[in-house]
Design a protein around this motif. Structure first.
Motif, PDB file in Angstrom:
ATOM      1  N   PHE A   1       9.706  90.471  14.003  1.00 52.42           N
ATOM      2  CA  PHE A   1       8.268  90.265  13.861  1.00 52.42           C
ATOM      3  C   PHE A   1       7.788  90.611  12.455  1.00 52.42           C
ATOM      4  CE2 PHE A   1       9.057  90.848  18.331  1.00 52.42           C
ATOM      5  CZ  PHE A   1       8.282  89.844  18.905  1.00 52.42           C
ATOM      6  N   HIS A   2       6.895  89.758  11.971  1.00 55.64           N
ATOM      7  CA  HIS A   2       6.216  90.015  10.717  1.00 55.64           C
ATOM      8  C   HIS A   2       4.817  90.515  11.046  1.00 55.64           C
ATOM      9  CE1 HIS A   2       3.665  88.573   7.242  1.00 55.64           C
ATOM     10  NE2 HIS A   2       4.495  89.429   6.684  1.00 55.64           N
ATOM     11  N   ILE A   3       4.497  91.742  10.618  1.00 55.73           N
ATOM     12  CA  ILE A   3       3.206  92.349  10.940  1.00 55.73           C
ATOM     13  C   ILE A   3       2.115  91.711  10.088  1.00 55.73           C
ATOM     14  CG2 ILE A   3       1.897  94.499  11.003  1.00 55.73           C
ATOM     15  CD1 ILE A   3       4.212  94.268  13.021  1.00 55.73           C
ATOM     16  N   THR A   4       1.064  91.241  10.719  1.00 57.56           N
ATOM     17  CA  THR A   4      -0.044  90.605  10.000  1.00 57.56           C
ATOM     18  C   THR A   4      -1.269  91.508   9.909  1.00 57.56           C
ATOM     19  OG1 THR A   4      -0.763  89.517  12.043  1.00 57.56           O
ATOM     20  CG2 THR A   4       0.735  88.294  10.595  1.00 57.56           C
ATOM     21  N   SER A   5      -1.379  92.514  10.759  1.00 57.29           N
ATOM     22  CA  SER A   5      -2.470  93.490  10.623  1.00 57.29           C
ATOM     23  C   SER A   5      -2.133  94.740  11.417  1.00 57.29           C
ATOM     24  CB  SER A   5      -3.808  92.913  11.099  1.00 57.29           C
ATOM     25  OG  SER A   5      -3.815  92.724  12.489  1.00 57.29           O
ATOM     26  N   ALA A   6      -2.699  95.853  10.976  1.00 54.90           N
ATOM     27  CA  ALA A   6      -2.467  97.153  11.603  1.00 54.90           C
ATOM     28  C   ALA A   6      -3.807  97.728  12.057  1.00 54.90           C
ATOM     29  CB  ALA A   6      -1.796  98.106  10.618  1.00 54.90           C
ATOM     30  N   PRO A   7      -3.790  98.635  13.057  1.00 57.87           N
ATOM     31  CA  PRO A   7      -5.051  99.143  13.597  1.00 57.87           C
ATOM     32  C   PRO A   7      -5.829 100.035  12.644  1.00 57.87           C
ATOM     33  CG  PRO A   7      -3.191 100.251  14.623  1.00 57.87           C
ATOM     34  CD  PRO A   7      -2.626  99.118  13.824  1.00 57.87           C
ATOM     35  N   ASN A   8      -5.139 100.681  11.691  1.00 54.42           N
ATOM     36  CA  ASN A   8      -5.845 101.586  10.790  1.00 54.42           C
ATOM     37  C   ASN A   8      -5.006 101.840   9.543  1.00 54.42           C
ATOM     38  OD1 ASN A   8      -3.969 103.845  11.417  1.00 54.42           O
ATOM     39  ND2 ASN A   8      -4.986 103.781  13.422  1.00 54.42           N
ATOM     40  N   THR A   9      -5.615 102.492   8.569  1.00 56.08           N
ATOM     41  CA  THR A   9      -4.945 102.763   7.289  1.00 56.08           C
ATOM     42  C   THR A   9      -3.752 103.681   7.467  1.00 56.08           C
ATOM     43  OG1 THR A   9      -7.038 102.482   6.118  1.00 56.08           O
ATOM     44  CG2 THR A   9      -5.286 103.637   4.960  1.00 56.08           C
ATOM     45  N   ASP A  10      -3.861 104.690   8.343  1.00 60.25           N
ATOM     46  CA  ASP A  10      -2.738 105.610   8.574  1.00 60.25           C
ATOM     47  C   ASP A  10      -1.511 104.852   9.068  1.00 60.25           C
ATOM     48  OD1 ASP A  10      -4.234 107.765   7.777  1.00 60.25           O
ATOM     49  OD2 ASP A  10      -4.803 108.353   9.812  1.00 60.25           O
ATOM     50  N   SER A  11      -1.729 103.876   9.944  1.00 57.93           N
ATOM     51  CA  SER A  11      -0.613 103.080  10.444  1.00 57.93           C
ATOM     52  C   SER A  11       0.027 102.263   9.330  1.00 57.93           C
ATOM     53  CB  SER A  11      -1.087 102.150  11.564  1.00 57.93           C
ATOM     54  OG  SER A  11      -1.585 102.882  12.662  1.00 57.93           O
TER      55      SER A  11
END
Length: 327
Positions: free
Chosen positions: A99-109
């Protein structure tokens, strides 16, 4: 990939430069914070991947250990060590079983993802310092500062670049002792932008312009007049970065505006904040092909379109069919 979510994982310096220019103009026109966030992420990538002594290397491979995207791809087990996160928290798209991550839930992640990614084997880096590509990046830095109001390393970058301006490339202290038209034109283009910042003088601009003229032989621009090479006419095809001829025309136009050596029917703007208006002025006078559409005042960037019944006219985010009555 119809959603444009899976990249070819190669990173090229000239792509970063052109994206900075476009996102800076986009942010200025539309005041969309996602454009500014993208600019900041590109600047981070430049520092993280490309920068060396205030200059920038050419690119990073798509492959890691002969496997495309290996450094950047994820599976569900990778997320077990990310605090308070699970795979389902991230938006992603499938790429050959990973999987290629396109967005994360928050900056820490995002920070955790970055740390994990940096601990992996990394793609090979092309360590060449290409003069023309660095000059284009310098232009991009000027756009970022002017239109997105983000401080860059434009000044330090320029002074380091000038040290190698008579070489096409350097690589770990090895120098290619040839100087091509694309290098000379790109340096002049960058200097015209730095003139606006008060970093480069008229004298320096004129010196660089005169150096440029050595590449004009019998009224023909050539890539390198050096006898070690066959004479090659300046490239005119824009792909994947602006052609030598495009950079040359852009640089000379701006230089002549600065020294007041152009007399168009339309007004140029000085200082040169808005290239679109200056291009329109040049084309209106010399070719009669281009017109200004509903020109606003000089606090805004103008649109240019070719006068052609088949064209669609786009201005400030809105596109309409061409209407001859509007000119």
């Amino acid at each position: 990939d119809p959603k444009w979510e899976v990249p070819h994982f190669e990173k090229m310096l000239y792509d970063q430069a052109m994206m900075l220019i476009n996102y800076s103009l986009g942010y200025f026109l539309f005041n969309d914070s996602t454009y500014k966030n993208t600019i900041e992420r590109i600047l981070f990538s430049l520092k993280d991947t490309f920068e060396t002594n205030h200059l920038y290397m050419s690119g990073q491979d798509a492959d890691t250990n002969h496997e495309e995207g290996k450094t950047y791809l994820w599976n569900e087990n990778d997320f077990k060590n990310i605090k308070n996160s699970s795979f389902s928290d991230f938006e992603s798209t499938n790429f050959e079983g990973k999987f290629h991550i396109t967005s994360a839930p928050n900056t820490d992640s995002l920070d955790e993802l970055y740390k994990i990614r940096k601990s992996r084997d990394q793609p090979e880096v092309d360590t060449k310092i290409v003069t023309s590509w660095n000059a284009l990046l310098g232009v991009a830095f000027c756009f970022v500062e002017k239109f997105a109001n983000i401080k860059t390393k434009a000044d330090k970058h320029y002074w380091e670049l000038i040290k190698q301006k008579n070489f096409h490339t350097t690589n770990n202290n090895e120098k290619q002792h040839n100087y091509f038209l694309e290098d000379a034109a790109s340096i002049l283009l960058l200097q015209t932008y730095l003139f606006e910042k008060g970093i480069v003088s008229i004298t320096e601009l004129t010196k660089q312009y005169n150096e440029l003229l050595q590449f004009n032989i019998d009224n023909r621009w050539v890539e390198n007049p050096n006898s070690d090479f066959n004479i090659v006419t300046a490239q005119q095809f824009d792909h994947p970065l602006p052609s030598t001829q495009s950079i040359l025309n852009w640089a000379i136009l701006r230089y002549k505006i600065i020294i007041d050596d152009e007399t168009p029917d339309l007004d140029y703007s000085l200082p040169i904040s808005f290239d679109a208006q200056n291009y329109a002025s040049l084309f209106e006078r010399e070719h009669r092909l281009y017109k200004l559409l509903n020109p606003p005042d000089k606090s805004e960037i103008l649109s240019i379109f070719v006068k052609d019944d088949s064209n669609t006219v786009c201005y400030k985010g809105a596109c309409t069919p061409y209407d001859p009555k509007s000119t």
